[in-house]
Write a protein that holds these residues in place. Structure first.
Motif, mmCIF file in Angstrom:
data_model
loop_
_atom_site.group_PDB
_atom_site.id
_atom_site.type_symbol
_atom_site.label_atom_id
_atom_site.label_comp_id
_atom_site.label_asym_id
_atom_site.label_seq_id
_atom_site.Cartn_x
_atom_site.Cartn_y
_atom_site.Cartn_z
ATOM 1 N N ALA A 195 3.893 16.887 93.374
ATOM 2 C CA ALA A 195 4.894 16.269 94.239
ATOM 3 C C ALA A 195 5.722 17.329 94.943
ATOM 4 C CB ALA A 195 5.813 15.373 93.404
ATOM 5 N N ASN A 196 6.296 16.923 96.069
ATOM 6 C CA ASN A 196 7.292 17.719 96.780
ATOM 7 C C ASN A 196 6.787 19.098 97.181
ATOM 8 O OD1 ASN A 196 9.645 15.989 97.047
ATOM 9 N ND2 ASN A 196 9.717 16.040 94.813
ATOM 10 N N LEU A 197 5.653 19.127 97.850
ATOM 11 C CA LEU A 197 5.208 20.369 98.473
ATOM 12 C C LEU A 197 6.275 20.813 99.463
ATOM 13 C CD1 LEU A 197 2.997 22.501 99.094
ATOM 14 C CD2 LEU A 197 2.097 20.907 100.791
ATOM 15 N N GLN A 216 17.575 24.291 101.628
ATOM 16 C CA GLN A 216 17.629 23.376 100.489
ATOM 17 C C GLN A 216 16.539 22.302 100.610
ATOM 18 O OE1 GLN A 216 19.437 24.455 98.264
ATOM 19 N NE2 GLN A 216 21.424 25.177 98.975
ATOM 20 N N TYR A 217 15.999 21.951 99.444
ATOM 21 C CA TYR A 217 14.908 20.970 99.414
ATOM 22 C C TYR A 217 14.790 20.460 97.981
ATOM 23 C CZ TYR A 217 10.242 18.999 100.145
ATOM 24 O OH TYR A 217 9.161 18.157 100.228
ATOM 25 N N ASN A 218 14.349 19.247 97.815
ATOM 26 C CA ASN A 218 14.086 18.727 96.484
ATOM 27 C C ASN A 218 13.037 19.602 95.805
ATOM 28 O OD1 ASN A 218 13.427 17.238 94.206
ATOM 29 N ND2 ASN A 218 13.129 15.302 95.274
ATOM 30 N N THR A 219 13.410 20.332 94.786
ATOM 31 C CA THR A 219 12.667 21.319 93.985
ATOM 32 C C THR A 219 12.902 22.753 94.432
ATOM 33 O OG1 THR A 219 10.534 21.390 95.159
ATOM 34 C CG2 THR A 219 10.831 19.649 93.471
ATOM 35 N N GLU A 220 13.599 22.984 95.528
ATOM 36 C CA GLU A 220 13.933 24.358 95.923
ATOM 37 C C GLU A 220 15.425 24.440 96.220
ATOM 38 O OE1 GLU A 220 9.810 26.281 97.143
ATOM 39 O OE2 GLU A 220 11.153 25.980 98.853
ATOM 40 N N ILE A 256 6.770 14.041 99.560
ATOM 41 C CA ILE A 256 7.032 13.704 98.166
ATOM 42 C C ILE A 256 5.755 13.308 97.456
ATOM 43 C CG2 ILE A 256 7.503 11.223 98.462
ATOM 44 C CD1 ILE A 256 9.878 11.614 96.527
ATOM 45 N N LYS A 257 4.744 12.927 98.182
ATOM 46 C CA LYS A 257 3.467 12.540 97.593
ATOM 47 C C LYS A 257 2.705 13.792 97.164
ATOM 48 C CE LYS A 257 4.171 8.194 98.563
ATOM 49 N NZ LYS A 257 4.449 7.209 97.493
ATOM 50 N N GLY A 258 1.692 13.589 96.345
ATOM 51 C CA GLY A 258 0.921 14.718 95.855
ATOM 52 C C GLY A 258 -0.046 15.219 96.900
ATOM 53 N N GLY A 259 0.265 16.324 97.540
ATOM 54 C CA GLY A 259 -0.609 16.908 98.540
ATOM 55 C C GLY A 259 -1.486 17.994 97.928
ATOM 56 N N VAL A 260 -2.419 18.493 98.719
ATOM 57 C CA VAL A 260 -3.303 19.574 98.307
ATOM 58 C C VAL A 260 -3.199 20.681 99.337
ATOM 59 C CG1 VAL A 260 -5.705 20.256 97.904
ATOM 60 C CG2 VAL A 260 -4.897 18.023 97.111
ATOM 61 N N LEU A 261 -3.036 21.907 98.864
ATOM 62 C CA LEU A 261 -3.030 23.069 99.745
ATOM 63 C C LEU A 261 -3.633 24.233 98.979
ATOM 64 C CD1 LEU A 261 -2.194 24.419 102.437
ATOM 65 C CD2 LEU A 261 -0.084 25.094 101.284
ATOM 66 N N SER A 262 -4.730 24.750 99.478
ATOM 67 C CA SER A 262 -5.393 25.895 98.869
ATOM 68 C C SER A 262 -5.421 27.038 99.867
ATOM 69 C CB SER A 262 -6.828 25.535 98.455
ATOM 70 O OG SER A 262 -7.524 26.681 98.038
ATOM 71 N N LEU A 263 -4.904 28.185 99.462
ATOM 72 C CA LEU A 263 -4.948 29.404 100.262
ATOM 73 C C LEU A 263 -5.689 30.461 99.449
ATOM 74 C CD1 LEU A 263 -1.254 29.498 101.559
ATOM 75 C CD2 LEU A 263 -3.281 29.063 102.955
ATOM 76 N N ARG A 264 -6.839 30.891 99.963
ATOM 77 C CA ARG A 264 -7.643 31.874 99.254
ATOM 78 C C ARG A 264 -8.038 32.989 100.219
ATOM 79 N NH1 ARG A 264 -11.822 27.923 95.869
ATOM 80 N NH2 ARG A 264 -10.200 26.581 94.949
ATOM 81 N N ASP A 282 12.378 16.793 91.393
ATOM 82 C CA ASP A 282 11.379 15.778 91.058
ATOM 83 C C ASP A 282 9.993 16.404 91.067
ATOM 84 O OD1 ASP A 282 13.484 14.023 90.948
ATOM 85 O OD2 ASP A 282 13.204 13.299 92.988
ATOM 86 N N ILE A 283 9.614 16.956 89.931
ATOM 87 C CA ILE A 283 8.359 17.690 89.783
ATOM 88 C C ILE A 283 7.311 16.806 89.118
ATOM 89 C CG2 ILE A 283 9.417 19.970 89.746
ATOM 90 C CD1 ILE A 283 9.420 19.810 86.690
ATOM 91 N N SER A 284 6.076 17.235 89.167
ATOM 92 C CA SER A 284 4.965 16.474 88.603
ATOM 93 C C SER A 284 4.724 16.850 87.148
ATOM 94 C CB SER A 284 3.685 16.730 89.406
ATOM 95 O OG SER A 284 3.787 16.202 90.705
ATOM 96 N N GLY A 285 4.215 15.892 86.384
ATOM 97 C CA GLY A 285 3.825 16.136 85.001
ATOM 98 C C GLY A 285 2.426 16.707 84.946
ATOM 99 N N ALA A 286 2.297 18.004 85.247
ATOM 100 C CA ALA A 286 0.994 18.661 85.319
ATOM 101 C C ALA A 286 1.156 20.105 84.865
ATOM 102 C CB ALA A 286 0.443 18.609 86.749
#
Length: 894
Positions: free
Chosen positions: A282-284, A182-186, A255-263, A576-580
């Protein structure tokens, strides 16, 4: 709380409740005489229903383990009867169990089980490779336990869905590792449904994994650009899963806006496959998965990792012909295998109907709950909330519910209490909303309390808190009773309709490595089930104490979920999701997998909770908000919410308000006869309204992986714009006859089409051979009956639809309808004869509309299209309950 019996219940300490729990009943399947087959000392199988078996494995004495086990997710009344079955031997090595629907063959040497469809003889799957790895549980002083795992075979063309709600943006989890915590958004629901028609319910409450990666993680080195790069060479061709474990434990996401790119980059061609692009949302989560599609054996690839979040471990997982579930703690493997057979509307529907039989039905909500919900963070006073309600009516924006978010307690302390300075008369607030504005009120409640409050002190005095935290122990019956009693006094007694149960993971995991009053006594072993117990507390109390009002059709909103929670009347919202735009895209996929988990009720913060600065004047955000509202129309619960400013539509300007009202809110209310009838099927038949395309098109490989389009009920295919583009490609799966555009009536052949919907339209298609029922424009769901009723006929194949109606409020009966009575009207289209049959009405209820007008429209280009009522129906007929047959070719009624 004034009743003597309630006072006695509250006086029971939570320690006493823990002892009482340990003496509770065990899960029912296999406990009745004649329903259990002891295959060996380590394997026992319960025969639950014709299409449901319970498989229990233990290191020793599996029969005793089955008989003693207490299940939280299984409904206490399951199963109601013991079906007929036979047990035979096929030589010394094989035991065969057979019901009218399902056959299981057990290899006595390995104890592997193969499941077959009795009707066709088709093999469904086989289980294998179960393991018990000794471990210890810190919550119980390092008491001995096991890491449990079980594997099942997968067919090459099989899709596997469910498991709950996850933010990875994919649908279909065959071969994909998923961390089930369990997690905020999952949200975790350990049930999986297969396109072959079977479902697996994993009855374990602990932190778990689907398809846990095996082998060593990739070794990364830093490239000159600063990216982390790891090389790998597949040994087989096909889609490969990528699993990034972002922290060593759990509960460490940001909870902050992180960046993660997997290519994944092809070293020979330079082609780039984007696996995950998490850009400041938010909430990665603590871990995230994706797929690199179409990798070739023998080709070297580079996996590039860029971001503000470092990954503990990253795995590349090759295509698999099996699926595995592993739980960190447990004494036994306990799973249910459900298969409905060919009678089910679709393979996934059949699997989900089995899940609902095991864990409980989802009841039909009050009709108001399917309207529009207004919410923001937060109304600051009684006056502000009432002013907003009045403005909605002045603006003629349809609305059925308004929400009071947190902080209404002011300086009194975190807990269910009204600050009299800001809310001088909460009872009058509720009454005025109801009587002057026809609105229901929902209020936010948390499972924690400020230490200075009487709530905290009462819980602490009786040992009802989780180990020194300020969260209550939801596994304790006494703590649940006390938790409910607080809101009974503060909310339900003054007419508040429902509760918004926030942070029910629970937030920050106060149960981790701690004792609790659950069936295992361990906050680790019962880790994922907190939300189930909290929503149960409210449902049990309301049904007992407010059976003639709020308890008739319980509704609550919550941020977490677990198997069985649908029976408590709870709707999950996605946190708690982002407006994006990318957050919108991910919510579509999350909602589809959640529905395929057997959980029919889902919601979200339309527009995102964390919204950008300047949201009210940003034209780009206005477009996003409009498209997000259009998605919300076709979700079970239609609700806006957000922070960083007001969410009321007039704040965004007249043009945006007009676009949203026209393309979303008005459409939702016109669709209410279709929606309410569909959700009656959810209650009565185990149906699912928001349907991944794999429900209705399981043989289509494209449909099985589509994450941005879905069916809403039997007729409508919704293809959303989930980026700031103005057009998109839509795949229309093969179906008899052609599809038709909802807004233009044009026929579209199966295949790929380009949709370019105007900002006040949706890329929406109706399936040939379907009927869509539309009611009049409304300001709230119960403003007036569905009269006239517009019936849009999408020809090209035969069609039928059953209109369901009741009073919208009475408690449900055993069939999923209203206890005060209900009425159904079956409407059928004969494509060859070009006739529409409106069947005789069956049933009645107080206040039923005895006679109505039907506007019948055979949809064609420019005819019977869009949101507005058809200006010139093909036929206008009076209906008083007797059967009518109407020709839409010759326009005769006979």
């Amino acid at each position: 709380c004034h009743s003597t019996s309630l006072e006695r219940r509250l006086r029971m300490s939570c320690a006493q409740a823990l002892l009482a729990f340990s003496a509770g009943r065990s899960a029912g399947c296999g406990t009745a005489a004649g329903s259990l087959v002891e295959v060996s000392p380590t394997l026992a199988i319960g025969v639950c229903e014709e299409g449901i078996l319970r498989v229990v494995r233990a290191p020793s004495d599996a029969k005793a383990a089955l008989l003693a086990r207490e299940s939280l997710m299984v409904v206490p009344t399951f199963p109601s009867t013991t079906p007929r079955y036979t047990v035979t031997r096929e030589g010394p090595a094989t035991t065969v169990m057979t019901t009218s629907t399902l056959k299981a063959t057990i290899d006595m040497a390995s104890e592997h089980i193969t499941f077959y469809d009795v009707a066709s003889g088709t093999k469904l799957t086989a289980d294998f490779a179960h393991r018990f790895v000794p471990t210890t549980d810190p919550a119980l002083g390092n008491a001995s336990s096991y890491v449990l795992s079980q594997s099942w075979q997968l067919a090459p063309d099989e899709g596997l869905y469910g498991g709950g709600q996850y933010q990875n943006g994919y649908v279909g989890f065959e071969g994909m590792p998923i961390e089930m915590v369990q997690y905020n958004t999952e949200a975790v629901v350990p049930f999986f449904a297969s396109t072959r028609g079977y479902g697996i319910l994993w009855d374990n409450n602990a932190w778990s994994h689907l398809n846990p990666p095996e082998g060593a993680p990739l070794n990364f080195s830093k490239s000159p650009s600063g990216a982390l790069v790891a090389s790998f060479t597949p040994t087989v061709s096909g889609d490969h899963a990528v699993f990034a474990d972002l922290c060593a434990g759990f509960g460490c996401g940001s909870i902050k806006g992180g960046v993660l790119s997997l290519r994944v980059v092809d070293s020979s061609s330079g082609a780039v496959r984007r696996v995950q692009e998490w850009d400041r949302l938010a909430n990665l989560p603590d871990s995230i998965s994706g797929k690199a599609r179409g990798l070739r054996a023998g080709v070297r690839y580079e996996l590039q990792l860029v971001g503000t979040t470092s990954a503990e471990k990253v795995f590349v997982v090759p295509p698999s012909k099996s699926t595995t579930i592993r739980s960190k703690l447990g004494k036994l493997i306990d799973y249910y295998f459900a298969f409905a057979g060919p009678a089910a509307p679709s393979p996934l529907d059949g699997a989900i109907s089995g899940y609902r039989n095991i864990t409980g039905a989802a009841h039909l909500y009050g009709r108001w709950a399917y309207g529009f919900w207004q919410c923001k963070e937060h109304y600051k006073s009684q006056a502000e909330l009432l002013a907003a309600a009045a403005r909605f009516r002045e603006e003629r924006i349809p609305l059925d519910a308004i929400v009071q978010d947190w902080l209404y307690w002011g300086s009194l302390g975190w807990g269910p209490q009204w600050d009299p300075a800001s809310y001088p008369d909460p009872a009058a607030l509720v009454a005025q909303l109801r009587e002057a504005h026809h609105l229901k009120l929902m209020v936010s409640v948390w499972s924690k309390f400020d230490r200075k409050t009487s709530f905290y002190k009462a819980m602490a005095a009786d040992g009802c808190l989780l180990n020194g935290s300020n969260y209550y122990d939801a596994w304790s019956s006494a703590a649940r009773e006390r938790f409910y009693s607080f809101s009974k006094a503060a909310h339900f007694a003054i007419g508040v309709e429902s509760l918004w149960l926030d942070a029910t993971e629970p937030e920050n995991f106060p149960n981790r490595d701690q004792r609790c009053a659950g069936p295992s006594g361990s906050g680790n072993a019962d880790f994922n089930s907190y939300s189930l117990q909290t929503t149960r507390a409210i449902a049990d109390g309301l049904r007992r104490d407010f059976g003639d009002s709020q308890g008739r059709r319980v509704f609550s909103l919550t941020r977490s979920a677990f198997a069985g929670q649908q029976r408590t009347g709870a709707t999950l919202w996605s946190g708690d999701i982002s407006g994006a735009w990318d957050a919108l895209r991910r919510q579509v996929a999350a909602s589809l997998n959640y529905a395929a988990s057997g959980m029919p009720y889902w919601s979200e913060d339309i527009g995102g909770f964390f919204r950008p600065d300047g949201q009210h004047t940003d034209r780009g955000y206005a477009a996003l908000l409009t498209r997000w509202f259009q998605f919300g129309v076709f979700t079970p619960i239609f609700r806006v919410h957000g922070t960083n400013g007001n969410t009321e539509l007039w704040e965004f300007g007249a043009q945006t308000q007009r676009h949203i009202v026209q393309s979303a809110i008005r459409l939702r209310y016109r669709l209410l006869p279709y929606i309410y009838s569909g959700f009656h099927r959810v209650a009565a038949e185990g149906y699912t309204m928001q349907r991944a395309l794999a429900f209705d098109f399981p043989e289509s490989a494209r449909a099985r992986t589509t994450a941005d389009a879905f069916m809403f009920g039997p007729a409508l295919l919704v293809a959303l714009l989930v980026s700031n583009a103005t057009s998109r490609s839509v795949h229309l799966p093969p179906t008899p006859g052609a599809w038709r555009g909802f807004y233009d009536g044009q026929p579209y052949a199966a295949g790929d089409v380009t949709a370019s919907p105007a900002i006040d339209e949706v890329a929406l298609y109706a399936r040939a051979g379907s009927l869509v029922l539309l009611g009049p424009d409304l300001q709230h769901a119960d403003e007036k009956p569905a009269d006239p009723l517009e019936v849009r006929v999408y020809d090209g194949a035969d069609a039928s639809f059953t209109l369901y109606e009741d009073d919208g409020v009475s408690a449900a009966d055993a069939t999923g309808g209203a206890s005060s009575g209900s009425a159904t009207i079956r409407i059928a289209w004969d494509d060859a004869a070009e006739t529409l049959t409106v069947g005789a009405r069956a049933g009645s209820f107080p206040g039923m509309l005895a006679a109505r007008t039907l506007h019948l429209v055979r949809v064609a280009p420019g005819r019977g299209v869009g949101v507005a009522p058809a200006a010139t129906p093909d036929r206008v007929v009076a209906y008083s309950g007797a059967k009518l047959v109407v020709s839409l070719r010759t326009k005769r009624v006979r």
